[in-house]
Structure formats: structure tokens, C-alpha cells
Design an enzyme around this catalytic site. Structure first.
Site, PDB file in Angstrom:
ATOM      1  N   ASP A   1       0.843  -1.187   0.000  1.00  0.00           N
ATOM      2  CA  ASP A   1       0.000   0.000   0.000  1.00  0.00           C
ATOM      3  C   ASP A   1       0.884   1.244   0.000  1.00  0.00           C
ATOM      4  O   ASP A   1       1.669   1.456   0.931  1.00  0.00           O
ATOM      5  CB  ASP A   1      -0.901  -0.018   1.239  1.00  0.00           C
ATOM      6  CG  ASP A   1      -1.946   1.085   1.225  1.00  0.00           C
ATOM      7  OD1 ASP A   1      -2.037   1.800   0.219  1.00  0.00           O
ATOM      8  OD2 ASP A   1      -2.663   1.219   2.229  1.00  0.00           O
TER       9      ASP A   1
ATOM     10  N   ASP B   1      -3.629   2.595  -5.529  1.00  0.00           N
ATOM     11  CA  ASP B   1      -2.369   2.649  -4.785  1.00  0.00           C
ATOM     12  C   ASP B   1      -2.078   1.405  -3.953  1.00  0.00           C
ATOM     13  O   ASP B   1      -1.189   1.423  -3.101  1.00  0.00           O
ATOM     14  CB  ASP B   1      -2.365   3.878  -3.867  1.00  0.00           C
ATOM     15  CG  ASP B   1      -3.494   3.833  -2.837  1.00  0.00           C
ATOM     16  OD1 ASP B   1      -4.426   3.036  -3.003  1.00  0.00           O
ATOM     17  OD2 ASP B   1      -3.434   4.612  -1.864  1.00  0.00           O
ATOM     18  N   GLU B   2      -2.793   0.324  -4.193  1.00  0.00           N
ATOM     19  CA  GLU B   2      -2.538  -0.883  -3.399  1.00  0.00           C
ATOM     20  C   GLU B   2      -2.836  -2.148  -4.199  1.00  0.00           C
ATOM     21  O   GLU B   2      -3.644  -2.138  -5.128  1.00  0.00           O
ATOM     22  CB  GLU B   2      -3.347  -0.869  -2.100  1.00  0.00           C
ATOM     23  CG  GLU B   2      -4.839  -0.767  -2.305  1.00  0.00           C
ATOM     24  CD  GLU B   2      -5.614  -0.676  -0.990  1.00  0.00           C
ATOM     25  OE1 GLU B   2      -5.297  -1.437  -0.059  1.00  0.00           O
ATOM     26  OE2 GLU B   2      -6.546   0.147  -0.920  1.00  0.00           O
TER      27      GLU B   2
END
Length: 428
Positions: free
Chosen positions: A13, A130-131
Site C-alpha cells: 500500500d 495505490d494498493e
């Protein structure tokens, strides 16, 4: 019976993703409290450069009706939070710089992030911008110590590729739920490994608000049932959870005990591949429009071939100087993989419908109905020659970038490149 060890799943993350990307792209923003917002204008004042960094001048009034998409670590320490109104954030943190978001830039970084994970993992599932989850069971030899070493290698490559401002928190566990919970437990730049025998005790240390899927509404519902912690949630019987939350009750019951899925969802092939461009001046002749359509079609065709696809549907789009637009679509008689074929198909359905007098400010072309490229060669020598030529051009393009060659008819076209802080368009 042979014992099969559980899968080893990583959850990676990015920390303060949009904000950290902006700080890496512009050194002037590093160490400052910044917030990325969805609207507003930004101007760069390079005449006031300080030690090679760009000074930023921002019309803060244009952000008054925006909300904070991402706050930098420095801003978070001052109390700025995601989804907070920018005027409220500025009131809490007067020195806050509000930066307009750049989705194309973030998309570039996400794609490169996913490419790194695929190099080190058995399978990858993107969870958001974003992860992502990565299955490293085989890559790590089924050993948690090996998984930690692998995670550190990934982190080193990410730092080298994206820069020190972009960091990731990593969780390692036997299922996706635990891996995400582990990555949330230590931020920023944390690495937390939860082995199977530690799972139940680890879950007890986490607040219910950290559970992926437990929002404020469900948290309040649980409070009404007397569950204010993981320990008290465990005391609620499964039939009660099912009656109160339907099938979601299974998730609550299992997650309170550190149980979850270890299956990563397979990546889905793209539905379409396209390119569009807004021109610095309106195009007012058929010759200009076709030449630029062809140049864009060559880019689409290159991306298609790079991903091993042919197209069965072609669509075109134009936007006029008054911001009105027209779209066009056609199913192809035969699958296409050459930019010239794509452009001619699009032009054939567009040429008699475009109102050139209005001035065309944007052209777009996309290929859909994508199918895998077959392995057999054509029976016709002309088609085989064309396929060999395209393969040769693709090798050159892959090595030197998409602007390395042009058709003679597109020599007057010029697409201004975007700079993201990492690379230019032609390097993607």
C-alpha cells in the site's frame, strides 16, 4: 495425506499516494504540508527557481469548493484528512499547499508499480490505484522468512524506480484480509509479518475501524449489538450476525478470527485500447485531420500488438471548438492490427460526417472487441511481408520509444509530450 501449507500473501500500500507522487515529481513540495484536490488550477513559476526546484504558484481560491483527495504526511500531522473540505483543511493548516490532481500521472505510476509486483510474484491482484495483493507462495519457497526478504527486495526496487518520497507499507500473512490489516498496522513505510499461528492474537490488537469493509455505519450497528472491539465481536454468535447483516455476517465472523480468502482474482484483459489528443490550434482541413488520425492510430496499433491483441471494432471521436462532439463506430469485416488499417476504417466512417468548418480541437480513436493474435501466418505473401515489417518496427519502438519512426504522411503532425516527473510519453 500430503500437507499443503497456506498461501503467503503480500499487501502493498503506497503511503499518501497522490501527495507523495507530487512531492517526488517536484522537489519544492517535499517536506511541505500539501493536499491533492480534484479541482483547481496550478501554474509553475520557473523564473523563481530555488536550488533547481520549481516554485509553485497556485490560485488557492479555485480550490474552495474542492475536497482533499490525499494529504501528505506533513499535512496529516497537522490534522488534515482525506475527504475534508479544502477550506476546512486550510483553516486547520494555513500553510497547506493545495495541488490539482493529475490522474494520468498516477495511472503511469500505478502501471509501473504493478509491473514490479508481477516480476516478483506468482499472481497479482490490483485492489485500488495505490494498493495491490501479491501471492509469493512459490516465489518465497513457502517460507515466511523468504517472504520478508522478497518484500524488502520489492521495496528497494520501488524506492529506486520511484524515488525516496514514494514509500509503501507491506503486510505479509496467509490471506488477503490479514495481509491488508497487517500493512495498515504500521505506517508509513512499515513491514509487518503475521504468521498463521499469530493470526488470532494479532487480530485482537487491531480496532474494528481498521477492518477493510467496516465503515462507520456498520461500526455503529455493531456498537448497538455490544461489539466495540474484536474481542467482543468474537462473542457474537454467527446466527445473530447473519440475521443482522445477512451474508456479510460471515465476513464479520471469520475476520474476527483472522480468517479470509487467499485467492487472488485474475486480471481482466482490457476492453479497449485508445488514444486521443487535444490540439493547440483547431484543425480545419481534411488533410490535417486524417494525418493526425493516422498518427494516433499507429500509437493504438503499437499498444495493441504489444499486448498481443487484434481489434474487431473501431471507434472515432472528434470534439469541436465549441466543445461539442461526435462519435463514430464500426465493426470490422476482418480483424485489424495495423495503424493504417485502423485509421482508414475510422476515417471511412468519419469523413462525411465531420463538420470541418467548426474546427476540430480533439481527435480520438480506439480499438475494441479485442482478440488474442493467432500464431499462424497468412497464406498471402503480401500479408506476411507486412507482418514482418510491423514486428521489426515494434522492436525498434520498444527499444527507442513510440516517436522513433513516422509515416511520410504524418511527418507534419506533432504531439506535445506530457512530463510526469518520471518520464515522457514516448518512454511508456
Amino acid at each position: 495425506m500430503k500437507f499443503t501449507p497456506p498461501n503467503i500473501i503480500l499487501h502493498l500500500d503506497f503511503n499518501s499516494y497522490f501527495a507523495s507522487v507530487e512531492q517526488q515529481a517536484n522537489p519544492f513540495l517535499r517536506g511541505r504540508a500539501i493536499a491533492v484536490a480534484g479541482k483547481g488550477r496550478q501554474s509553475i513559476d520557473v523564473s523563481m527557481a530555488h536550488k533547481g526546484s520549481q516554485r509553485i504558484a497556485i490560485d488557492q481560491l479555485s480550490f474552495q469548493r474542492s475536497v482533499v483527495t490525499t494529504a501528505s504526511r506533513e499535512a496529516k500531522k497537522r490534522g488534515v484528512k482525506t475527504a475534508m473540505a479544502t477550506w476546512e483543511a486550510k483553516k486547520i493548516c494555513p500553510e497547506l499547499l493545495v495541488i490539482p490532481g493529475d490522474p494520468k500521472k498516477y495511472g503511469e505510476i500505478t502501471a509501473r508499480f504493478m509491473a514490479i509486483l508481477r516480476r516478483y510474484s506468482d499472481a497479482v491482484q490490483q485492489f485500488s490505484t495505490d494498493e495491490a495483493f501479491a501471492d509469493v507462495t512459490c516465489a518465497s519457497g513457502g517460507d515466511y522468512f523468504g517472504a520478508v526478504i522478497l518484500a524488502q527486495q520489492m521495496r528497494a526496487v520501488i524506492a529506486e524506480d520511484f524515488g525516496e518520497a514514494c514509500t509503501v507499507s507491506i503486510g505479509i500473512a496467509s490471506n488477503k484480509f490479514l495481509a491488508k490489516l497487517a500493512s495498515e498496522s504500521k505506517k508509513p513505510n512499515g513491514l509487518t509479518c503475521v504468521q498463521p499461528h499469530e493470526a488470532e492474537d494479532f487480530v485482537l490488537t487491531r480496532p474494528l475501524a481498521d477492518f477493510c469493509g467496516i465503515g462507520r455505519r456498520i461500526e455503529k450497528h455493531l456498537e448497538q449489538l455490544g461489539a466495540t472491539s474484536v474481542e467482543t465481536l468474537r462473542r457474537l454468535p454467527l446466527p445473530l450476525l447473519l440475521s443482522e447483516f445477512k451474508s456479510y455476517g460471515y465476513f464479520l465472523y471469520r475476520s474476527a478470527r483472522g480468517l479470509g480468502s487467499d485467492e487472488l482474482e485474475s486480471e481482466v484483459d482490457p476492453k479497449s485500447i485508445g488514444n486521443s489528443y487535444t490540439f493547440p490550434h483547431d484543425l480545419k482541413t481534411d488533410e490535417e485531420i486524417y494525418a493526425n488520425l493516422l498518427a494516433l492510430s499507429d500509437r493504438v496499433a503499437w499498444r495493441m500488438r504489444k499486448q498481443n491483441f487484434i481489434a474487431t471494432h473501431i471507434a472515432g471521436y472528434v470534439r469541436y471548438s465549441d466543445f461539442g462532439g461526435q462519435g463514430f463506430h464500426r465493426r470490422c469485416k476482418d480483424p485489424l492490427l495495423d495503424g493504417l488499417e485502423i485509421a482508414n476504417t475510422a476515417w471511412d466512417i468519419m469523413k462525411d460526417k465531420i463538420d470541418v468548418a467548426q474546427g476540430v480541437r480533439l481527435i480520438g480513436v480506439s480499438a475494441s472487441g479485442l482478440l488474442p493474435i493467432g500464431g499462424s501466418d497468412s497464406l498471402f505473401e503480401s500479408e506476411r511481408r507486412k507482418a514482418r515489417a510491423l514486428r521489426a518496427l515494434d522492436k525498434v519502438t520498444d527499444k527507442y520509444g513510440s516517436g522513433v519512426w513516422q509515416r511520410a504522411s504524418t511527418i507534419k503532425t506533432s504531439f506535445k509530450e506530457r512530463v510526469s516527473g518520471w518520464h515522457y510519453d514516448h518512454e511508456s
